[in-house]
Write an enzyme that holds these catalytic residues in place. Structure first.
Site, PDB file in Angstrom:
ATOM      1  N   ASN A   8       0.876  -1.175   0.000  1.00  0.00           N
ATOM      2  CA  ASN A   8       0.000   0.000   0.000  1.00  0.00           C
ATOM      3  C   ASN A   8       0.913   1.225   0.000  1.00  0.00           C
ATOM      4  O   ASN A   8       1.458   1.595   1.035  1.00  0.00           O
ATOM      5  CB  ASN A   8      -0.888  -0.052   1.250  1.00  0.00           C
ATOM      6  CG  ASN A   8      -1.873   1.097   1.320  1.00  0.00           C
ATOM      7  OD1 ASN A   8      -1.863   1.992   0.474  1.00  0.00           O
ATOM      8  ND2 ASN A   8      -2.719   1.090   2.334  1.00  0.00           N
ATOM      9  N   ARG A  92      -2.546  -2.115  -3.472  1.00  0.00           N
ATOM     10  CA  ARG A  92      -3.748  -1.322  -3.281  1.00  0.00           C
ATOM     11  C   ARG A  92      -3.631  -0.089  -4.163  1.00  0.00           C
ATOM     12  O   ARG A  92      -2.633   0.631  -4.101  1.00  0.00           O
ATOM     13  CB  ARG A  92      -3.847  -0.906  -1.813  1.00  0.00           C
ATOM     14  CG  ARG A  92      -5.066  -0.100  -1.547  1.00  0.00           C
ATOM     15  CD  ARG A  92      -5.199   0.237  -0.085  1.00  0.00           C
ATOM     16  NE  ARG A  92      -6.447   0.954   0.106  1.00  0.00           N
ATOM     17  CZ  ARG A  92      -6.914   1.300   1.284  1.00  0.00           C
ATOM     18  NH1 ARG A  92      -6.242   0.980   2.368  1.00  0.00           N
ATOM     19  NH2 ARG A  92      -8.040   1.945   1.393  1.00  0.00           N
ATOM     20  N   HIS A 181     -12.931   2.967  -0.181  1.00  0.00           N
ATOM     21  CA  HIS A 181     -12.945   1.913   0.851  1.00  0.00           C
ATOM     22  C   HIS A 181     -13.545   0.627   0.275  1.00  0.00           C
ATOM     23  O   HIS A 181     -14.121  -0.178   1.010  1.00  0.00           O
ATOM     24  CB  HIS A 181     -13.817   2.296   2.076  1.00  0.00           C
ATOM     25  CG  HIS A 181     -13.230   3.365   2.938  1.00  0.00           C
ATOM     26  ND1 HIS A 181     -13.996   4.327   3.531  1.00  0.00           N
ATOM     27  CD2 HIS A 181     -11.952   3.610   3.320  1.00  0.00           C
ATOM     28  CE1 HIS A 181     -13.218   5.132   4.236  1.00  0.00           C
ATOM     29  NE2 HIS A 181     -11.969   4.721   4.123  1.00  0.00           N
ATOM     30  N   GLY A 214     -13.541   4.768  10.305  1.00  0.00           N
ATOM     31  CA  GLY A 214     -12.180   4.833  10.840  1.00  0.00           C
ATOM     32  C   GLY A 214     -11.640   6.236  10.634  1.00  0.00           C
ATOM     33  O   GLY A 214     -12.388   7.209  10.747  1.00  0.00           O
ATOM     34  N   ARG A 245     -12.309  15.514   7.701  1.00  0.00           N
ATOM     35  CA  ARG A 245     -13.072  15.900   6.502  1.00  0.00           C
ATOM     36  C   ARG A 245     -14.506  16.250   6.888  1.00  0.00           C
ATOM     37  O   ARG A 245     -15.089  15.578   7.741  1.00  0.00           O
ATOM     38  CB  ARG A 245     -13.110  14.749   5.493  1.00  0.00           C
ATOM     39  CG  ARG A 245     -11.764  14.368   4.924  1.00  0.00           C
ATOM     40  CD  ARG A 245     -11.964  13.359   3.785  1.00  0.00           C
ATOM     41  NE  ARG A 245     -10.704  12.784   3.376  1.00  0.00           N
ATOM     42  CZ  ARG A 245     -10.448  11.476   3.370  1.00  0.00           C
ATOM     43  NH1 ARG A 245     -11.376  10.599   3.744  1.00  0.00           N
ATOM     44  NH2 ARG A 245      -9.274  11.033   2.986  1.00  0.00           N
ATOM     45  N   GLU A 390      -8.457  -5.617   4.921  1.00  0.00           N
ATOM     46  CA  GLU A 390      -8.204  -5.211   3.542  1.00  0.00           C
ATOM     47  C   GLU A 390      -6.992  -5.929   2.951  1.00  0.00           C
ATOM     48  O   GLU A 390      -7.030  -6.370   1.806  1.00  0.00           O
ATOM     49  CB  GLU A 390      -8.002  -3.689   3.487  1.00  0.00           C
ATOM     50  CG  GLU A 390      -9.319  -2.951   3.680  1.00  0.00           C
ATOM     51  CD  GLU A 390      -9.150  -1.504   4.083  1.00  0.00           C
ATOM     52  OE1 GLU A 390      -8.687  -1.248   5.207  1.00  0.00           O
ATOM     53  OE2 GLU A 390      -9.488  -0.617   3.276  1.00  0.00           O
TER      54      GLU A 390
END
Ligand code: ADP
Length: 403
Positions: A8, A92, A181, A214, A245, A390
């Site tokens: 990732n 990813r 996600h 998360g 955010r 993931e």
């Protein structure tokens, strides 16, 4: 034993996990940080060893991956004989645009497509490409697979993914809702569908709402195991409020604030992505543990931030129940709701009208981050806490395509 390396890559970091896919087991993992910056650091933790960190120069992602391979094959602390033990690499990747609704074996065309999607994922896609190219250089000939965060949202119907903007925004500029996600929503939806099938519900009839809450947060609605809506949009900014955010707001706020404060487009982007969310409301932290501690000490804005978050998540659950024509399972996953029973309570209270019959006591006392049900056995809607996975999902996807 079949080893898959999962990568990732961020712009200056690279997280890695070496996974034994036969046993479903992480053999070693870690992160390279400050790549291309002074004082780069690599951390490494083998399954049966202690965590270890060292400063090592890493100018590029290729340097980083070479260091990872050195550690994995080290005579003392390594876990594999040599590099040839790694059968494939799964990456990813943030944005696959409208092109990819499934994981894909990486070839020149795929690299080109990831590059084409850079305007849609300007921070992540270039970093993902550096990770892929770094691995290709360090491990020539090893098959690589890209698993896209946006792939899950590709089954949304058009009325769900279109914005009510002039149609040319879509045709000329690719402005539509993509969702993110995806790997997490796909994994926990799959787990919930299996549980519902055991209860006698046919897969194609299953109606599942997943809440990935998360650092970033999004929800998804799935019918028959396929996504029909998800809360993030063109970018991960849309949807519920997050750590920093703002989530969905009245879009007119943007020109209004720009006019009043003199912020330019870049400033307002930072304002909404980095300074808002529960951090902006509370003025305390983006971390729900800090917010709880502050709220417990009487900080009203911290308490408000937690309430506001729960309220918005509950509203999305309600709207997705309408999208699905009812709901069989609601899944709670990722850092906040795998750990914080008060937030789960805040979200799920008042949903009795949908058929959610909570075991409130068990919700408070159940072990953290374990796969379990927190509704009563007779509840019409099942609420599951399912730790997301993931990396393991990326490893399985990679094995399925590359081996
Ligand atoms: P990501 O993988 O996106 O970095 P995670 O799913 O690990 O995010 O979630 C991290 C967030 O989870 C933290 O920012 C924090 O708000 C929340 N979190 C982690 N542990 C706890 C806890 N014990 N109680 C409440 N919230 C927690």
């Amino acid at each position: 034993m079949t080893y898959i390396l999962v990568i990732n890559a961020g712009s200056s970091s690279l997280k890695y996990q070496l996974i034994d896919i036969d046993e479903g087991h992480i053999i070693a993992k870690g992160i390279c940080e400050r790549i291309g910056i002074a004082k780069s650091i690599i951390s490494y933790k083998a399954d049966k060893g202690d965590k270890f960190e060292k400063e090592s120069p890493m100018k590029t992602h290729e340097d980083a991956i070479k260091l990872v391979l050195d550690l994995l094959t080290d005579k003392q602390i390594g876990v594999i004989e040599d590099m040839s033990c790694i059968e494939a690499v799964g990456h990813r990747v943030l944005h696959g645009g409208e092109k990819y609704s499934e994981p894909v074996l990486i070839d020149d065309q795929v690299l080109e497509a990831i590059e084409e999607c850079i305007p849609l994922g300007p921070l992540h896609n270039p970093a993902n490409l550096m990770g892929i190219r770094g691995c290709m250089a360090a491990m020539p000939g090893v098959p690589m697979v890209a698993v896209f965060d946006t792939a899950w949202g590709q089954t949304m119907p058009k009325e769900a993914y279109m914005y009510a903007l002039p149609y040319e925004a879509y045709t000329d500029h690719k402005v539509r809702r993509y969702g993110f996600h995806g790997t997490s929503h796909r994994y926990v939806t799959g787990q919930a569908v299996k549980k519902l099938e055991k209860l006698g519900i046919k897969k194609e009839d299953t109606r599942v709402i997943t809440c990935h809450l998360g650092n970033g947060s999004s929800l998804s609605a799935a019918k028959g195991g396929k996504c029909v809506d998800t809360s993030m949009g063109l970018t991960p900014l849309e949807g519920v409020p997050m750590g920093t955010r703002c989530g969905s707001i009245d879009p007119a706020i943007i020109p209004y604030l720009m006019g009043r404060t003199g912020m330019n487009a870049q400033d307002i982007d930072t304002y909404m992505n980095k300074k808002s969310g529960v951090y902006g409301v509370s003025g305390v932290s983006s971390d729900f543990r800090d917010l709880k501690a502050a709220a417990d000490q009487g900080n009203e804005r911290a308490a408000l931030a937690r309430k506001l978050f729960c309220y918005k998540v509950r509203q999305y659950i309600g709207s997705y129940a309408a999208t699905l024509g009812g709901v069989d399972a609601i899944v709670m996953t990722a850092g906040i709701v795998e750990n914080d029973p008060y937030i789960r309570e805040g979200i799920l209270q008042g949903l009795e009208f949908l058929g959610v019959d909570m075991d409130w006591e068990f919700n408070m006392t159940c072990p953290r981050a374990t796969d379990l049900e927190i509704t009563k056995p007779t509840s019409k809607v099942h609420v599951y806490v399912i730790p997301t996975d993931e990396e393991m999902t990326i490893a399985r996807d990679t094995a399925a395509l590359a081996l």
